[in-house]
Design a protein around this motif. Structure first.
Motif, mmCIF file in Angstrom:
data_model
loop_
_atom_site.group_PDB
_atom_site.id
_atom_site.type_symbol
_atom_site.label_atom_id
_atom_site.label_comp_id
_atom_site.label_asym_id
_atom_site.label_seq_id
_atom_site.Cartn_x
_atom_site.Cartn_y
_atom_site.Cartn_z
ATOM 1 N N TYR A 19 0.806 -1.212 0.000
ATOM 2 C CA TYR A 19 0.000 0.000 0.000
ATOM 3 C C TYR A 19 0.844 1.268 0.000
ATOM 4 O O TYR A 19 0.316 2.358 -0.024
ATOM 5 C CB TYR A 19 -0.985 -0.026 1.178
ATOM 6 N N PRO A 48 -7.070 -8.904 -1.461
ATOM 7 C CA PRO A 48 -6.511 -7.655 -0.952
ATOM 8 C C PRO A 48 -5.585 -6.968 -1.949
ATOM 9 O O PRO A 48 -4.901 -7.632 -2.728
ATOM 10 C CB PRO A 48 -5.724 -8.094 0.288
ATOM 11 N N GLY A 49 -5.570 -5.654 -1.887
ATOM 12 C CA GLY A 49 -4.726 -4.862 -2.777
ATOM 13 C C GLY A 49 -5.366 -3.512 -2.993
ATOM 14 O O GLY A 49 -6.586 -3.382 -2.893
ATOM 15 N N LEU A 112 -20.167 -8.512 -2.945
ATOM 16 C CA LEU A 112 -19.608 -7.235 -2.473
ATOM 17 C C LEU A 112 -20.398 -6.038 -3.001
ATOM 18 O O LEU A 112 -20.352 -4.954 -2.447
ATOM 19 C CB LEU A 112 -18.152 -7.092 -2.929
ATOM 20 N N CYS B 106 -18.719 -0.456 -1.887
ATOM 21 C CA CYS B 106 -17.507 -1.276 -1.874
ATOM 22 C C CYS B 106 -16.428 -0.659 -2.753
ATOM 23 O O CYS B 106 -15.263 -0.543 -2.359
ATOM 24 C CB CYS B 106 -17.876 -2.679 -2.331
ATOM 25 N N PHE B 177 -17.245 -8.956 6.495
ATOM 26 C CA PHE B 177 -18.245 -8.008 6.964
ATOM 27 C C PHE B 177 -19.549 -8.292 6.228
ATOM 28 O O PHE B 177 -19.571 -8.948 5.181
ATOM 29 C CB PHE B 177 -17.807 -6.572 6.693
ATOM 30 N N GLY B 188 -18.877 -9.719 2.388
ATOM 31 C CA GLY B 188 -17.638 -10.251 1.833
ATOM 32 C C GLY B 188 -16.449 -9.758 2.613
ATOM 33 O O GLY B 188 -16.521 -9.563 3.814
ATOM 34 N N GLU B 189 -15.357 -9.598 1.905
ATOM 35 C CA GLU B 189 -14.132 -9.142 2.549
ATOM 36 C C GLU B 189 -13.612 -7.916 1.810
ATOM 37 O O GLU B 189 -13.427 -7.945 0.594
ATOM 38 C CB GLU B 189 -13.092 -10.259 2.527
ATOM 39 N N PHE B 190 -13.403 -6.832 2.563
ATOM 40 C CA PHE B 190 -12.893 -5.589 1.978
ATOM 41 C C PHE B 190 -11.422 -5.794 1.622
ATOM 42 O O PHE B 190 -10.722 -6.551 2.273
ATOM 43 C CB PHE B 190 -13.065 -4.455 2.994
ATOM 44 N N THR B 191 -10.955 -5.079 0.581
ATOM 45 C CA THR B 191 -9.618 -5.406 0.069
ATOM 46 C C THR B 191 -8.516 -4.464 0.536
ATOM 47 O O THR B 191 -7.360 -4.640 0.149
ATOM 48 C CB THR B 191 -9.628 -5.429 -1.478
ATOM 49 N N VAL B 192 -8.864 -3.440 1.322
ATOM 50 C CA VAL B 192 -7.843 -2.471 1.731
ATOM 51 C C VAL B 192 -7.785 -2.375 3.248
ATOM 52 O O VAL B 192 -8.818 -2.210 3.901
ATOM 53 C CB VAL B 192 -8.135 -1.080 1.123
#
Ligand SMILES: Cc1cc2nc3c(=O)[nH]c(=O)nc-3n(C[C@H](O)[C@H](O)[C@H](O)COP(=O)(O)O)c2cc1C
Lengths: 355, 433
Positions: A19, A48-49, A112, B106, B177, B188-192
């Motif tokens: 990051y 993630p990213g 999402l 999102c 979350f 889902g799952e946040f990416t940051v």
């Protein structure tokens, strides 16, 4: 060997998520020092990213020549926002932007957003094609000289040089015109991995650069010929496409005996063609494949960007340059110029309308 | 012992795509080239400003079904420009105006958190609630969001973004979350990971009671048009009065009106300059367009230097689903006619008078004194400066007024922290895991 087309080289700078911008800036500068055409930064909502387009925009002022190609997905995003963001990357980088079109196939990604369920890849690639199509139309929706600043008539714009896109696709519509004026390259460079069947047609129709994952020059040439045939069917000149072989490379073990040569039965990882060996053997492989005329160049994804990109630039690229197979500097300023692609004419500009 | 005078906050607005920018001035540059953004942002940072704000418009303005040609139009996309500006600034806050109507939590929460990471804690989001049908024609959701739903969606959007920003533990572990609400049902799952400021700073604009309530409940800053002392005091009292029920203190929310500043060697010279700028901003053609937007019909045969129409606007003309909303156009017309009669103003003069932005006009010393007074009397916590020129529109203010504000002890003489929250003096949100 004068019949050989110029060799093009690109590298992925993603890897385990990071990051801090200095990490990415360092890699892009390294690739720039090697005179590579462009760097890519993969992206997805599934793991993630950081947002790749934002990262490469952050990198833009710290680099001068290297092309910047983030992955931008089309499944859950807004085509209007995507086209604006990519055009803006072109503005902030002075004409060095591209975008690698991708789709989001998983149910996890759909959840999402909560707007619609996951869909089959073929359907999503059709939609991605529409997103690429409307993106190009939005980039054209301002003619290059739409901004006139004519104090005499009090007009800032010439509305005759602005165009509604009036695009009606299967999944969305966009009225247009764009809010961002036509970017420096006219249209930023569109990159699509055309290996999979589902993506091939969209790649042939809309991509400037097509990535191909195959294990032999013969197989690569087959896919390339297929892409060219399909492109021609859409009225495109195959010479306006660049086909790059995509290789994942692991140069971590350069001291020990290399395993070069995908030709001699390469180790295939889950993510396609995988090269493991030393930088010199990689240069040989690139030289051989390019000599067969199978590809216009290579897109290399280092297993460990920091380590492997350095070996690519200081080893492989230096050797290719020494053999006069690859340029030692960027002669032009824009990504299209690096790739030898013309700045596209504006589809809305009337022929000879202006004298 | 006297208490330290109240400190004021300063922000810079990039004056794109509207009739603020005087494009026919020979010093006027590009509103698109990165060098313009870089110049203005660097100048703001040299002036130790809190943040730099980019507006948003997701559809080119149209008038009578045709693209409006008379004002500056066309701008790059804000978050992308701000990510690039993070490379050429070190301390300046970077604020993007982004619609809560035409985005999804999102994706936007991710882009904002990324900007916060890329800038080491300088990101802000100005949450707007655009709802017009014209803009909707560019988006998947299409059409029109009823005004009643605009702020419920915006509030749920911000709440959802905060859940996403809190979904990683402070030590960097992602956790699943889920949010199931009226406007968004996502999981889902946040990416940051949690970003340097915890949550990017949230700014609100918009003036309706719903907008004020939303600001009181969720915003760190309000960007407002109430930039006269009386209106400012009333607005501050109203909005800050709403904070207690959310368990917040008056200082937790900074109220910053957008203002123009026109400087001169003396007050008379500045006033003359200000009048000249207004004439440039409201050209004769623009005056007629402004009139047509209220009256809702073709008034091109009117003389901009002549009197206003005596007839009322068409009753059906209030373009409530369109881009421009004047509220009750008959009431606006009546007010404009009254103004014109009272002061003997032509069409153009009336439009200049009626559409002017609050402004500080005078010598640098007079402007510094007036700004300090404004903040000391509770009419605002600071200002968003809206220059009329790109890229040099802040140069004089930073060179001439900032030192005087510092001399008076009402403005910082160095950045004390590196994040936008630290400039604003607001705490990082507590992690709600
Ligand atoms: C000072 C100010 C600046 C604004 N800037 C923008 C903008 O850049 N983009 C936008 O779409 N709306 C902008 N708005 C519109 C508001 O977000 C909101 O949609 C509008 O004021 C209507 O809300 P209301 O009924 O609460 O006033 C702005 C409003 C104000 C007061």
């Amino acid at each position: 060997m004068s019949h050989l087309r110029p060799l093009h080289l690109a590298a992925e700078i993603g890897g385990p998520p990071r990051y801090d911008p200095a990490h990415y800036t360092g890699l892009a500068r390294l690739a720039e020092r090697g005179a590579l055409d462009f760097v890519t930064l993969g992206d997805s909502f599934a793991r993630p990213g950081p947002d790749a387009l934002a990262v490469l925009s952050r990198v833009a002022p710290d680099t001068r020549r290297i092309g910047l190609v983030p992955t931008v997905t089309t499944t859950h995003t807004e085509p209007f926002h995507v086209s604006s963001a990519v055009a803006t990357l072109d503005w902030v980088s002075g004409g060095r932007a591209g975008w690698c079109v991708d789709v989001s196939t998983t149910a996890a990604e759909a959840r999402l957003f909560g707007r619609r369920p996951a869909a089959p890849a073929a359907e999503l690639w059709r939609e991605a094609g529409e997103a690429a199509d409307v993106g190009a139309r939005l980039w054209d929706s301002w003619e290059d000289d739409a901004e006139i600043r004519d104090a005499a008539t009090g007009r800032f714009l010439d509305r005759d040089k602005l165009h509604h896109t009036d695009f009606e696709g299967t999944a969305f519509g966009v009225r247009g015109p764009a809010v961002v004026p036509r970017p420096p390259q006219g249209r930023p460079v569109t990159v699509i991995d055309g290996t999979a069947d589902a993506a091939r047609e969209t790649a042939a129709r809309h991509a400037d650069v097509v990535l191909v994952r195959a294990t032999t020059p013969e197989r690569t040439a087959e896919i390339r010929d297929d892409v060219h045939r399909r492109a021609a069917a859409h009225g495109r000149a195959p010479g306006t496409l660049r086909v790059l072989a995509a290789l994942t490379v692991d140069l971590g073990d350069a001291e020990s005996a290399p395993e070069p040569g995908l030709e001699s039965g390469p180790p295939l990882a889950g993510h396609g063609t995988y090269y493991r060996g030393g930088p010199v053997d990689l240069a040989d492989l690139i030289t051989q494949w390019h000599r067969t005329g199978a590809v216009d160049g290579f897109h290399l994804t280092p297993i460990t960007p920091g380590r492997d990109l350095e070996r690519i630039v200081n080893g492989t690229v230096a050797l290719l340059q020494h053999r006069s197979l690859f340029r030692t500097f960027h002669p032009g300023g824009t990504l299209r110029e690096h790739l030898g692609l013309a700045r596209p004419a504006n589809r809305y500009a009337r022929q000879g309308a202006r004298v | 012992m006297t208490a330290a005078p109240k400190q004021l906050h300063l922000a810079a607005h990039f004056p794109d795509a509207n009739n603020t920018t005087v494009w026919d001035d020979p010093r006027s540059g590009s509103q698109i080239e990165f060098s313009s953004f870089e110049h203005l942002a660097r100048k703001a940072e040299r002036g130790l400003f809190d943040f730099f704000l980019l507006a948003e418009g997701l559809r080119l303005r149209e008038h009578n079904g045709l693209i409006h040609e008379l004002d500056v139009a066309g701008r790059p996309e804000s978050l992308t420009v701000l990510a690039a500006l993070a490379a050429v600034t070190d301390r300046l806050g970077l604020a993007a105006t982004v619609s809560a109507t035409f985005n999804e939590p999102c994706e936007l929460a991710r882009r904002l958190a990324t900007l916060d990471h890329l800038s080491s804690g300088r990101a802000a989001w100005n949450v707007t609630t655009s709802s017009d049908a014209l803009t909707g024609e560019n988006f998947r959701r299409g059409g029109y969001l009823d005004p009643a739903d605009r702020y419920t969606r915006a509030a749920e959007f911000v709440a959802t973004a905060r859940e996403l920003w809190d979904s990683w533990t402070p030590d960097g572990t992602p956790r699943p979350f889920a949010h199931h609400g009226r406007h968004f049902s996502i999981e889902g799952e946040f990416t940051v990971p949690r970003s340097p400021q915890g949550h990017p700073v949230v700014i609100q604009t918009g003036d309706s009671p719903e907008g004020r309530e939303f600001a009181a409940s969720a915003a760190d800053i309000v960007f407002t048009r109430h930039g006269t002392p009386e209106a400012g005091r009333a607005f501050c009292a109203d909005v800050k009065g709403r904070l207690a029920k959310y368990g917040r203190e008056p200082d937790d929310l900074k109220i910053m009106p957008g203002v123009a500043v026109v400087l001169g060697d003396n007050d008379a010279e500045a006033r003359e300059r200000a009048a000249g700028i207004r004439l440039q901003q409201v050209s004769p053609q623009n005056a007629i367009v402004a009139l047509e937007r209220v009256w809702g019909r073709d008034l091109s045969s009117y003389d901009p230097d002549g009197p206003l129409p005596v007839s009322d606007p068409e009753p059906a003309s209030a373009p409530s689903r369109g881009r421009v909303r004047h509220g009750d156009s008959r009431a606006v017309a009546a007010r404009w006619r009254e103004l014109s009669r009272e002061k003997g103003l032509s069409i153009r003069q009336t439009v200049i008078e009626a559409t002017g932005r609050p402004a500080f006009v005078g010598s640098p010393r007079a402007v510094a004194a007036e700004m300090a007074e404004f903040v000391a009397t509770g009419a605002a916590d600071g200002f968003v400066l809206v220059p009329h020129l790109i890229p040099g529109g802040l140069d004089d203010f930073v060179d001439q007024v900032v030192p005087l504000l510092q001399e008076r002890g009402v403005f910082r003489s160095a950045y004390t922290g590196s994040t936008l929250r630290s400039h604003l003096g607001i705490a990082e949100p507590v992690w709600k895991g």
